[in-house]
Design an enzyme around this catalytic site. Structure first.
Site, mmCIF file in Angstrom:
data_model
loop_
_atom_site.group_PDB
_atom_site.id
_atom_site.type_symbol
_atom_site.label_atom_id
_atom_site.label_comp_id
_atom_site.label_asym_id
_atom_site.label_seq_id
_atom_site.Cartn_x
_atom_site.Cartn_y
_atom_site.Cartn_z
ATOM 1 N N LEU A 157 -33.087 23.908 -3.793
ATOM 2 C CA LEU A 157 -32.022 22.902 -3.656
ATOM 3 C C LEU A 157 -31.219 23.114 -2.375
ATOM 4 C CD1 LEU A 157 -30.788 22.911 -7.379
ATOM 5 C CD2 LEU A 157 -32.334 21.277 -6.295
ATOM 6 N N ILE A 208 -34.083 28.687 -4.376
ATOM 7 C CA ILE A 208 -33.292 28.146 -3.266
ATOM 8 C C ILE A 208 -33.835 26.791 -2.795
ATOM 9 C CG2 ILE A 208 -32.237 30.287 -2.401
ATOM 10 C CD1 ILE A 208 -34.475 30.372 -0.309
ATOM 11 N N ARG A 242 -28.352 38.663 -3.354
ATOM 12 C CA ARG A 242 -28.954 37.349 -3.163
ATOM 13 C C ARG A 242 -27.952 36.348 -2.560
ATOM 14 N NH1 ARG A 242 -30.401 32.949 -6.568
ATOM 15 N NH2 ARG A 242 -29.051 33.720 -8.209
ATOM 16 N N ARG A 297 -38.281 29.351 -5.595
ATOM 17 C CA ARG A 297 -37.833 28.269 -6.467
ATOM 18 C C ARG A 297 -36.299 28.216 -6.575
ATOM 19 N NH1 ARG A 297 -36.357 28.668 -11.361
ATOM 20 N NH2 ARG A 297 -36.983 30.831 -11.404
ATOM 21 N N VAL A 347 -28.529 28.112 -18.072
ATOM 22 C CA VAL A 347 -28.355 28.156 -16.612
ATOM 23 C C VAL A 347 -29.449 28.994 -15.939
ATOM 24 C CG1 VAL A 347 -26.772 28.723 -14.724
ATOM 25 C CG2 VAL A 347 -25.884 27.750 -16.854
ATOM 26 N N CYS A 349 -39.009 38.921 -8.972
ATOM 27 C CA CYS A 349 -39.260 37.827 -9.913
ATOM 28 C C CYS A 349 -38.024 36.967 -10.157
ATOM 29 C CB CYS A 349 -39.784 38.384 -11.227
ATOM 30 S SG CYS A 349 -38.657 39.536 -11.990
HETATM 31 C C1 UD1 Z 1 -23.596 31.699 -8.791
HETATM 32 C C2 UD1 Z 1 -22.844 32.967 -9.104
HETATM 33 C C3 UD1 Z 1 -23.368 33.615 -10.382
HETATM 34 C C4 UD1 Z 1 -23.357 32.606 -11.521
HETATM 35 C C5 UD1 Z 1 -24.077 31.328 -11.109
HETATM 36 C C6 UD1 Z 1 -23.975 30.234 -12.157
HETATM 37 C C7 UD1 Z 1 -22.303 33.777 -6.906
HETATM 38 C C8 UD1 Z 1 -22.480 34.855 -5.882
HETATM 39 N N1 UD1 Z 1 -23.020 33.902 -7.999
HETATM 40 O O1 UD1 Z 1 -24.960 32.063 -8.544
HETATM 41 O O2 UD1 Z 1 -22.524 34.717 -10.695
HETATM 42 O O3 UD1 Z 1 -24.004 33.188 -12.635
HETATM 43 O O4 UD1 Z 1 -23.509 30.801 -9.901
HETATM 44 O O5 UD1 Z 1 -22.668 29.979 -12.472
HETATM 45 O O6 UD1 Z 1 -21.512 32.876 -6.735
HETATM 46 N N2 UD1 Z 1 -31.476 26.986 -8.884
HETATM 47 C C9 UD1 Z 1 -32.648 26.396 -8.478
HETATM 48 N N3 UD1 Z 1 -32.783 26.067 -7.159
HETATM 49 C C10 UD1 Z 1 -31.796 26.302 -6.239
HETATM 50 C C11 UD1 Z 1 -30.608 26.907 -6.670
HETATM 51 C C12 UD1 Z 1 -30.475 27.241 -7.998
HETATM 52 O O7 UD1 Z 1 -33.555 26.181 -9.259
HETATM 53 O O8 UD1 Z 1 -31.973 25.974 -5.059
HETATM 54 C C13 UD1 Z 1 -31.329 27.352 -10.290
HETATM 55 C C14 UD1 Z 1 -31.270 28.863 -10.447
HETATM 56 O O9 UD1 Z 1 -32.568 29.370 -10.529
HETATM 57 C C15 UD1 Z 1 -30.500 29.016 -11.723
HETATM 58 C C16 UD1 Z 1 -29.539 27.826 -11.708
HETATM 59 O O10 UD1 Z 1 -30.070 26.919 -10.764
HETATM 60 O O11 UD1 Z 1 -31.370 28.887 -12.815
HETATM 61 C C17 UD1 Z 1 -28.121 28.184 -11.326
HETATM 62 O O12 UD1 Z 1 -28.099 28.757 -10.058
HETATM 63 P P1 UD1 Z 1 -26.841 28.627 -9.082
HETATM 64 O O13 UD1 Z 1 -25.801 27.749 -9.697
HETATM 65 O O14 UD1 Z 1 -27.354 28.283 -7.738
HETATM 66 O O15 UD1 Z 1 -26.294 30.105 -9.088
HETATM 67 P P2 UD1 Z 1 -25.944 31.013 -7.864
HETATM 68 O O16 UD1 Z 1 -25.212 30.241 -6.826
HETATM 69 O O17 UD1 Z 1 -27.143 31.773 -7.453
#
Ligand code: UD1
Length: 444
Positions: A129, A127, A96, A125, A330, A120
């Protein structure tokens, strides 16, 4: 054939002793590799971990037409000549984090197409942000069933408040803003050490980013970025996993080449369960107690307790004296580990995003499946502590983020084997056996 026939077999109840070198941070390496799209000059990255997610990112970048050369832990990437705009489904569905090429492609080429991975865990949702932030910089984004298309004649700096300090959104927006016209202020930005690492690398490439490591990033756009040479920070999650291995087995393990300032929350929690923790300049020693104490944990964005260590700590607390509560703040559905832990006798009740763990229940042998990367590692950790034999299937997930995990545990004295095509392969480092990283599987 291959990876689905692999399994790890652990005979536990054996304290681990010794030292282990920690690799470069996966979550930093992947993003810095993507950042090389932003310049036509070579970017030299050192301390890159030898893990499958890095292989996938190499494929993504090569697929875009970048040249990538690797020599041990050094990767040199150059985005010269014609560059493609598409990260295809076959790769995005494996990892991802491939979404992180979106911002750099948009900034460098004015266009990007990234496949939607589906599934799922990984829906739209997640991405929103990223999309909203890039739209605020002036991009037009069209989200289809199969892919996301982004276009921008020009990106213009903007004030962008994030609803949640998403790591990936912070990185995508920060990279795009580097080449935008004017200044971008990103509020409620993620503060993870990997964000600081990415910002440091971008600044070496000529970007003007300040505030990395705080909630407000200020990015002054520049016309162009140049090549740079950069060394990745140590992987705090890998370090934490080996620290838990010492703790859960009542052993004495030192993680070396780490940055202890990134491990404060883990050290605090290990102390609270009864571990003796000694911090050196770039190493941390953990001595596990005879009896672990219960503790309560809430995952939070950095500097809070990392969600990636939630499953390893659940394994640890399953062996502790008394009831513990883990609250996952998270990721909504990051409790898939519990189904597997229960197969080993773990007593865990779930109430919304809280898990109540009855300690002392993790006692028996069993066969389990690694549901994802960190939960897979956590099941191995549980196996190390259990009196009996634990078989872990679907171990290709573990290879996404840990370099030679079974071998390195074996070097600390673990009784751990990897089966290959039904026949057990004894892990003997002296004899030079090596476990080949499988090349397929689905990442989350
Ligand atoms: C990164 C890390 C992952 C870690 C996570 C949180 C990488 C490759 N992966 O994942 O190991 O567990 O940070 O520390 O760096 N969300 C939204 N909308 C968005 C983006 C995120 O709702 O546009 C939500 C996600 O569903 C999740 C939460 O925000 O519930 C945290 O996601 P995010 O901080 O973006 O994690 P990643 O960057 O995917």
């Amino acid at each position: 054939m291959g990876c689905y026939l692999h399994k790890i077999v652990v005979r536990g109840n054996k304290p681990l002793f010794g030292e282990v070198e920690i690799q470069g941070a996966k979550n930093s390496a992947l993003k810095i590799m993507a950042a090389s799209i932003l310049t036509s000059e070579p970017v030299v990255i050192d301390n890159v971990p030898k893990i499958r997610d890095v292989n996938v990112m190499v494929d993504v970048l090569e697929g875009l037409g970048l040249t990538v050369s690797r020599n041990d832990r050094r990767i040199v990437i150059q985005a010269k000549g014609p560059i493609g705009i598409e990260a295809p489904y076959q790769l995005v569905s494996q990892m991802r984090a491939s979404i992180v090429v979106l911002g750099p492609l948009l900034a460098r080429l004015g266009r990007a197409r990234v496949a939607m991975p589906g599934g799922c865990n990984i829906g739209l949702r997640k991405i929103d942000l990223h999309i909203r932030g890039l739209e605020m910089l002036g991009a037009k984004i069209n989200v289809g069933q199969a892919s996301l298309e982004a276009e921008a004649d020009v990106l213009v700096g903007a004030n962008i408040p994030l609803d949640f300090p998403s790591v990936g959104a912070t990185e995508n927006i920060m990279m795009a803003a580097c080449l935008a016209r004017g200044t971008t202020v990103l509020d409620n930005a993620a503060r993870e050490p990997e964000i600081v690492d990415l910002a440091d690398c971008l600044n070496k490439m000529g970007a003007k980013i300040s505030g990395a490591g705080t909630s407000t990033l200020v990015i002054e756009g520049v016309d162009k970025l140049k090549g740079a040479s950069f060394r990745i920070i140590p992987d705090r999650i890998e370090a934490s996993t080996f620290m838990v291995a010492g703790a859960i087995t009542g052993g004495d393990v030192t993680v070396k080449s780490v940055d202890p300032s990134h491990l404060k929350m883990i050290i605090k929690k290990l102390k609270s369960v009864g571990c003796d923790v000694t911090v050196g300049i770039n190493q941390v020693n953990v001595k596990g107690p005879a009896v672990l104490e219960a503790a309560n944990i809430s995952t939070l964005p950095y500097p809070g307790f990392p969600t990636d260590m939630q499953a390893p700590f659940m394994a640890l607390l399953s062996l502790a004296n008394g009831k513990s509560i883990i609250t996952e703040n998270v990721f909504e559905n990051r409790f898939s580990f519990i189904t597997e832990l229960r197969k080993l006798g773990g007593e865990v009740d779930i109430e919304r995003h809280h898990a109540v763990i009855t300690g002392g229940s993790l006692l028996k042998s069993g066969a389990v499946r690694a549901p994802d990367l960190r939960a897979g590692a956590a099941l191995v950790l549980a196996g190390l502590a259990i009196e009996g034999v634990v078989e872990i299937l679907d171990i290709h997930h573990i290879d996404r983020g840990y370099d030679s995990f079974p071998e390195r545990l074996a070097s600390l004295g673990a009784d751990i084997k990897v089966t290959k095509d039904e026949s057990l392969v004894e892990l003997s480092l002296a004899e030079g056996d090596s476990y080949q990283v499988p090349d397929v599987g689905v990442g989350i």
